[in-house]
Design an enzyme around this catalytic site. Structure first.
Site, mmCIF file in Angstrom:
data_model
loop_
_atom_site.group_PDB
_atom_site.id
_atom_site.type_symbol
_atom_site.label_atom_id
_atom_site.label_comp_id
_atom_site.label_asym_id
_atom_site.label_seq_id
_atom_site.Cartn_x
_atom_site.Cartn_y
_atom_site.Cartn_z
ATOM 1 N N LYS A 75 -6.194 5.049 -19.909
ATOM 2 C CA LYS A 75 -6.539 5.448 -21.269
ATOM 3 C C LYS A 75 -5.339 5.318 -22.220
ATOM 4 O O LYS A 75 -4.798 4.236 -22.385
ATOM 5 C CB LYS A 75 -7.101 6.868 -21.249
ATOM 6 N N ASP A 80 -5.365 17.943 -15.727
ATOM 7 C CA ASP A 80 -5.611 16.553 -16.092
ATOM 8 C C ASP A 80 -5.136 16.400 -17.530
ATOM 9 O O ASP A 80 -5.750 16.922 -18.471
ATOM 10 C CB ASP A 80 -7.100 16.231 -15.968
ATOM 11 N N TYR A 117 -14.085 15.551 -16.945
ATOM 12 C CA TYR A 117 -14.619 14.191 -16.863
ATOM 13 C C TYR A 117 -15.752 14.176 -15.842
ATOM 14 O O TYR A 117 -15.675 14.799 -14.773
ATOM 15 C CB TYR A 117 -13.496 13.233 -16.462
ATOM 16 N N ARG A 131 0.828 -1.206 0.000
ATOM 17 C CA ARG A 131 0.000 0.000 0.000
ATOM 18 C C ARG A 131 0.865 1.260 0.000
ATOM 19 O O ARG A 131 0.463 2.325 -0.474
ATOM 20 C CB ARG A 131 -0.961 -0.008 1.194
#
Length: 398
Positions: free
Chosen positions: A208, A183, A111, A58
């Protein structure tokens, strides 16, 4: 009872990795959740920065670091982190860098989930946001309040492919002392490197174009200032935005073909946009470097030859025509995604912007006949034939 000397007694012990004078050409996949240290003193060295080491996945693992370093190189920075998704990267930035009472000015065509987080989720933590047109710096300035601490934009908007006034927005952020967060998913560092234009933080949905094969879900976040990056990292670890080692391994593999995929997809997108504009049932085509795009001059100034691999267009007719078009193109995946190696088609009214009223969608230029195409690397002749057939089928409904 088994004999204490049987060969199965020590099966539970881990077998040391084989020593070899050669090295693997392919990055090894390391799925281990935990890592053993020699002693408490050496563990202190790791946590206090005197030695490099891993403790718990983590908090970081080798496959995430290898991938982050690749994207760092592309963005011209260091210290980025990989997260479990694009939205976890956005979340780590917002939750890590903002506090109750802060205000965000954000582009009004981000988005969809980014917009939801800003307008519905962050207010529960005392953070408010105002959405404004990023192509109009005056509108962005009007949205600023004394509490504005961050401006969040995408260079190319989704799905209308408008181009933000990045120069004006960067100047505004500097003037008011706000962090500029970009972004960079649509554009990627091959078309635009935000840190060279005044950005403070960059995020990606690695899912993406960077990974490029629709088989991983990952994000990336990096701040220019190491102190800010530490806050983003700590938030990611605390909230558990942990990236899968296997997904990181796959994404790294995808990056090796990134330049080839990117260039071919851009070439196809330009050709497809020009062809769609000749079809009689197409009302309009949006592609940033076309002369008829409303932000053409800004697009060429910011992106140069890279108009994006995205094309949006609008056909005559309503939902019936939209249904007919998608049904007539069975080999083009009708799916709410982008950046795959193959071409995908999405319909904002039924997917990304379905939560908006028809009136709100119309105000943004999205009718029932509006589609967004994420263009892939297929033979362009095949794509042109498929879209021509599909749009002809839609015309029969009208």
């Amino acid at each position: 009872m088994s004999d204490s000397n049987t060969p199965t007694e020590n099966l539970v012990r881990r077998t040391p990795w084989p020593e070899t004078i050669s090295r693997a050409v392919v990055t090894p996949l390391q799925p281990s959740v935990v890592y053993a240290s020699p002693s408490p003193d050496r563990l202190d060295d790791q946590y206090e920065g005197r030695a490099k080491g891993y403790t718990y996945a983590r908090e970081g693992h080798p496959n995430a670091d290898v991938l982050a370093q690749k994207i760092d190189m592309m963005e011209g920075v260091s210290g980025g982190i990989i997260t479990s998704s694009g939205m976890s990267a956005v979340s780590a930035v917002l939750l890590g860098l903002l506090q109750s009472g802060d205000h965000v000015v954000a582009a009004d065509q981000l988005y969809g989930r980014s917009m939801r987080m800003l307008t519905q989720d962050m207010p529960r933590f005392g953070v408010t946001a105002t959405l404004a047109d990023p192509t109009n710096v005056a509108a962005m300035r009007k949205a600023v309040t004394p509490a504005t601490k961050m401006i969040l934009v995408e260079v190319v908007s989704n799905p209308t492919l408008r181009i933000a006034d990045m120069q004006g927005i960067a100047a505004l952020a500097q003037e008011i002392g706000a962090l500029l967060v970009v972004d960079n998913t649509f554009t990627t560092p091959r078309a635009y490197r935000p840190f060279e234009h005044g950005a403070d933080v960059v995020v990606h949905s690695v899912t993406k174009l960077l990974a490029g094969h629709s088989d991983v879900t990952l994000g990336y976040a990096v701040a220019r200032d190491p102190a800010l990056q530490k806050k983003i990292y700590d938030t990611s670890v605390t909230f558990g935005f942990t990236a899968s080692p296997f997904d990181c391994w796959l994404a790294e593999r995808g990056l090796y073909s990134f330049n080839l995929r990117f260039d071919r997809a851009q070439e196809n997108a330009r050709a497809l946009a020009d062809h769609l504009a000749t079809l009689p049932n197409v009302k309009r085509v949006l592609y940033p470097t076309r002369q008829d795009h409303p932000d053409h001059n800004r697009a060429t100034a910011i992106l140069g030859e890279y108009g994006s691999n995205m094309v949006s267009f609008e056909i005559e007719g309503g939902r019936a025509a939209a249904n007919a078009m998608t049904l007539a193109a069975p080999n083009i995946a009708f799916a709410p995604t982008l950046g795959d190696i193959g071409t995908t088609l999405s319909h904002p009214a039924s997917s990304s912007h379905r939560a908006l009223t028809p009136e709100a969608r119309a105000a943004l230029g999205m009718s029932e006949g509006f589609f967004r195409v994420s263009v892939g690397v297929e033979d362009i002749r095949v794509l042109i034939d498929e879209f021509t057939t599909a749009i002809h089928a839609a015309a029969q409904v009208n």
